[in-house]
Design a protein around this motif. Structure first.
Motif, PDB file in Angstrom:
ATOM      1  N   ARG A  66     -32.989 -14.493   5.913  1.00 27.69           N
ATOM      2  CA  ARG A  66     -32.709 -15.588   5.126  1.00 27.69           C
ATOM      3  C   ARG A  66     -31.861 -16.789   5.759  1.00 27.69           C
ATOM      4  NH1 ARG A  66     -30.396 -11.627   1.324  1.00 27.69           N
ATOM      5  NH2 ARG A  66     -28.406 -12.723   1.704  1.00 27.69           N
ATOM      6  N   VAL A  67     -31.152 -16.530   6.706  1.00 30.24           N
ATOM      7  CA  VAL A  67     -30.324 -17.446   7.691  1.00 30.24           C
ATOM      8  C   VAL A  67     -31.480 -18.176   8.570  1.00 30.24           C
ATOM      9  CG1 VAL A  67     -28.644 -17.692   9.446  1.00 30.24           C
ATOM     10  CG2 VAL A  67     -28.157 -16.278   7.460  1.00 30.24           C
ATOM     11  N   LYS A  68     -32.195 -17.424   9.122  1.00 30.14           N
ATOM     12  CA  LYS A  68     -33.231 -17.956  10.011  1.00 30.14           C
ATOM     13  C   LYS A  68     -33.933 -18.798   9.175  1.00 30.14           C
ATOM     14  CE  LYS A  68     -34.947 -18.490  14.049  1.00 30.14           C
ATOM     15  NZ  LYS A  68     -34.266 -19.361  15.083  1.00 30.14           N
ATOM     16  N   ILE A  69     -34.607 -18.582   8.317  1.00 32.95           N
ATOM     17  CA  ILE A  69     -35.359 -19.376   7.211  1.00 32.95           C
ATOM     18  C   ILE A  69     -34.701 -20.523   6.903  1.00 32.95           C
ATOM     19  CG2 ILE A  69     -36.629 -19.669   4.973  1.00 32.95           C
ATOM     20  CD1 ILE A  69     -37.165 -16.638   5.381  1.00 32.95           C
ATOM     21  N   GLU A  70     -33.600 -20.545   6.634  1.00 37.91           N
ATOM     22  CA  GLU A  70     -32.648 -21.648   5.895  1.00 37.91           C
ATOM     23  C   GLU A  70     -32.563 -22.680   7.147  1.00 37.91           C
ATOM     24  OE1 GLU A  70     -29.174 -20.035   4.182  1.00 37.91           O
ATOM     25  OE2 GLU A  70     -30.145 -19.887   2.455  1.00 37.91           O
ATOM     26  N   GLU A  71     -32.258 -22.162   8.427  1.00 38.92           N
ATOM     27  CA  GLU A  71     -32.215 -23.075   9.491  1.00 38.92           C
ATOM     28  C   GLU A  71     -33.472 -23.623   9.858  1.00 38.92           C
ATOM     29  OE1 GLU A  71     -31.267 -22.713  14.411  1.00 38.92           O
ATOM     30  OE2 GLU A  71     -31.476 -20.733  12.977  1.00 38.92           O
ATOM     31  N   MET A  72     -34.374 -22.837   9.791  1.00 40.24           N
ATOM     32  CA  MET A  72     -35.740 -23.603   9.986  1.00 40.24           C
ATOM     33  C   MET A  72     -36.035 -24.769   9.159  1.00 40.24           C
ATOM     34  SD  MET A  72     -37.800 -19.988  11.084  1.00 40.24           S
ATOM     35  CE  MET A  72     -39.434 -20.799  11.255  1.00 40.24           C
ATOM     36  N   GLN A  73     -35.895 -24.472   7.664  1.00 40.37           N
ATOM     37  CA  GLN A  73     -36.125 -25.437   6.903  1.00 40.37           C
ATOM     38  C   GLN A  73     -34.982 -26.612   7.142  1.00 40.37           C
ATOM     39  OE1 GLN A  73     -34.923 -23.161   3.493  1.00 40.37           O
ATOM     40  NE2 GLN A  73     -37.252 -23.099   2.786  1.00 40.37           N
ATOM     41  N   TRP A  74     -33.847 -26.513   7.496  1.00 42.34           N
ATOM     42  CA  TRP A  74     -32.992 -27.436   7.766  1.00 42.34           C
ATOM     43  C   TRP A  74     -33.507 -28.468   8.927  1.00 42.34           C
ATOM     44  CZ3 TRP A  74     -29.353 -29.004  11.811  1.00 42.34           C
ATOM     45  CH2 TRP A  74     -28.447 -29.886  11.516  1.00 42.34           C
ATOM     46  N   ASN A  75     -33.899 -27.776  10.046  1.00 42.18           N
ATOM     47  CA  ASN A  75     -34.466 -28.148  11.313  1.00 42.18           C
ATOM     48  C   ASN A  75     -35.765 -29.219  10.993  1.00 42.18           C
ATOM     49  OD1 ASN A  75     -32.474 -27.650  13.273  1.00 42.18           O
ATOM     50  ND2 ASN A  75     -33.549 -25.722  13.506  1.00 42.18           N
ATOM     51  N   GLN A  76     -36.601 -28.652  10.160  1.00 42.33           N
ATOM     52  CA  GLN A  76     -37.688 -29.306   9.756  1.00 42.33           C
ATOM     53  C   GLN A  76     -37.351 -30.641   8.934  1.00 42.33           C
ATOM     54  OE1 GLN A  76     -40.284 -26.930   7.162  1.00 42.33           O
ATOM     55  NE2 GLN A  76     -41.907 -28.421   7.420  1.00 42.33           N
ATOM     56  N   GLU A  77     -36.368 -30.575   7.900  1.00 47.27           N
ATOM     57  CA  GLU A  77     -36.067 -31.801   7.156  1.00 47.27           C
ATOM     58  C   GLU A  77     -35.379 -32.723   8.353  1.00 47.27           C
ATOM     59  OE1 GLU A  77     -35.599 -34.282   4.186  1.00 47.27           O
ATOM     60  OE2 GLU A  77     -36.644 -32.416   4.185  1.00 47.27           O
ATOM     61  N   ARG A  78     -34.548 -32.331   9.139  1.00 50.54           N
ATOM     62  CA  ARG A  78     -34.033 -33.410  10.088  1.00 50.54           C
ATOM     63  C   ARG A  78     -35.026 -33.801  10.978  1.00 50.54           C
ATOM     64  NH1 ARG A  78     -28.693 -34.088  10.284  1.00 50.54           N
ATOM     65  NH2 ARG A  78     -28.622 -34.361  12.619  1.00 50.54           N
ATOM     66  N   LYS A  79     -36.203 -33.317  11.268  1.00 52.34           N
ATOM     67  CA  LYS A  79     -37.269 -33.911  12.279  1.00 52.34           C
ATOM     68  C   LYS A  79     -37.942 -34.736  11.323  1.00 52.34           C
ATOM     69  CE  LYS A  79     -38.735 -30.943  15.823  1.00 52.34           C
ATOM     70  NZ  LYS A  79     -39.980 -30.048  16.421  1.00 52.34           N
ATOM     71  N   LYS A  80     -38.137 -34.460  10.071  1.00 54.81           N
ATOM     72  CA  LYS A  80     -38.777 -35.648   9.277  1.00 54.81           C
ATOM     73  C   LYS A  80     -38.108 -36.823   9.078  1.00 54.81           C
ATOM     74  CE  LYS A  80     -40.599 -32.718   5.737  1.00 54.81           C
ATOM     75  NZ  LYS A  80     -40.599 -32.217   4.455  1.00 54.81           N
ATOM     76  N   LEU A  81     -36.743 -36.769   9.142  1.00 52.94           N
ATOM     77  CA  LEU A  81     -35.893 -38.034   8.748  1.00 52.94           C
ATOM     78  C   LEU A  81     -35.625 -38.444  10.344  1.00 52.94           C
ATOM     79  CD1 LEU A  81     -33.153 -36.354   6.816  1.00 52.94           C
ATOM     80  CD2 LEU A  81     -35.107 -37.868   5.870  1.00 52.94           C
ATOM     81  N   GLY A  82     -36.064 -38.112  11.392  1.00 54.79           N
ATOM     82  CA  GLY A  82     -36.015 -38.499  12.662  1.00 54.79           C
ATOM     83  C   GLY A  82     -34.513 -38.146  13.152  1.00 54.79           C
ATOM     84  N   LEU A  83     -33.926 -37.274  12.897  1.00 53.83           N
ATOM     85  CA  LEU A  83     -32.613 -36.763  13.243  1.00 53.83           C
ATOM     86  C   LEU A  83     -32.742 -35.636  14.283  1.00 53.83           C
ATOM     87  CD1 LEU A  83     -30.610 -37.061   9.804  1.00 53.83           C
ATOM     88  CD2 LEU A  83     -30.606 -38.671  11.580  1.00 53.83           C
TER      89      LEU A  83
END
Length: 72
Positions: free
Chosen positions: A18-35
């Motif tokens: 669950r932690v790994k999935i949440e981290e991957m989701q967070w990173n994906q959202e950051r990439k979309k925002l250019g962060l």
């Protein structure tokens, strides 16, 4: 990620998964925002230290944006 049992509800997965999935989701959202992603943020202090050390091929002030676009 390939080892996850996708037929199980998220809540039933082991905490580590669950932690790994949440981290991957967070990173994906950051990439979309250019962060920067978590890996890029962890790399900043190392690059800044390398940037300013004696004999460094880099010049000018440390600018993380100058290398982050190369990684994508």
């Amino acid at each position: 990620m390939n080892q996850l049992d996708c037929s199980r509800p998220f809540e039933e997965l082991p905490e580590e998964a669950r932690v790994k999935i949440e981290e991957m989701q967070w990173n994906q959202e950051r990439k979309k925002l250019g962060l920067p992603t978590s890996d890029e943020m962890a790399m900043h202090p190392i690059l800044k230290q390398s940037w300013t050390c004696e004999g460094s091929p880099f010049s000018g002030p440390f600018d993380p944006s100058s290398y982050s676009n190369l990684e994508r």
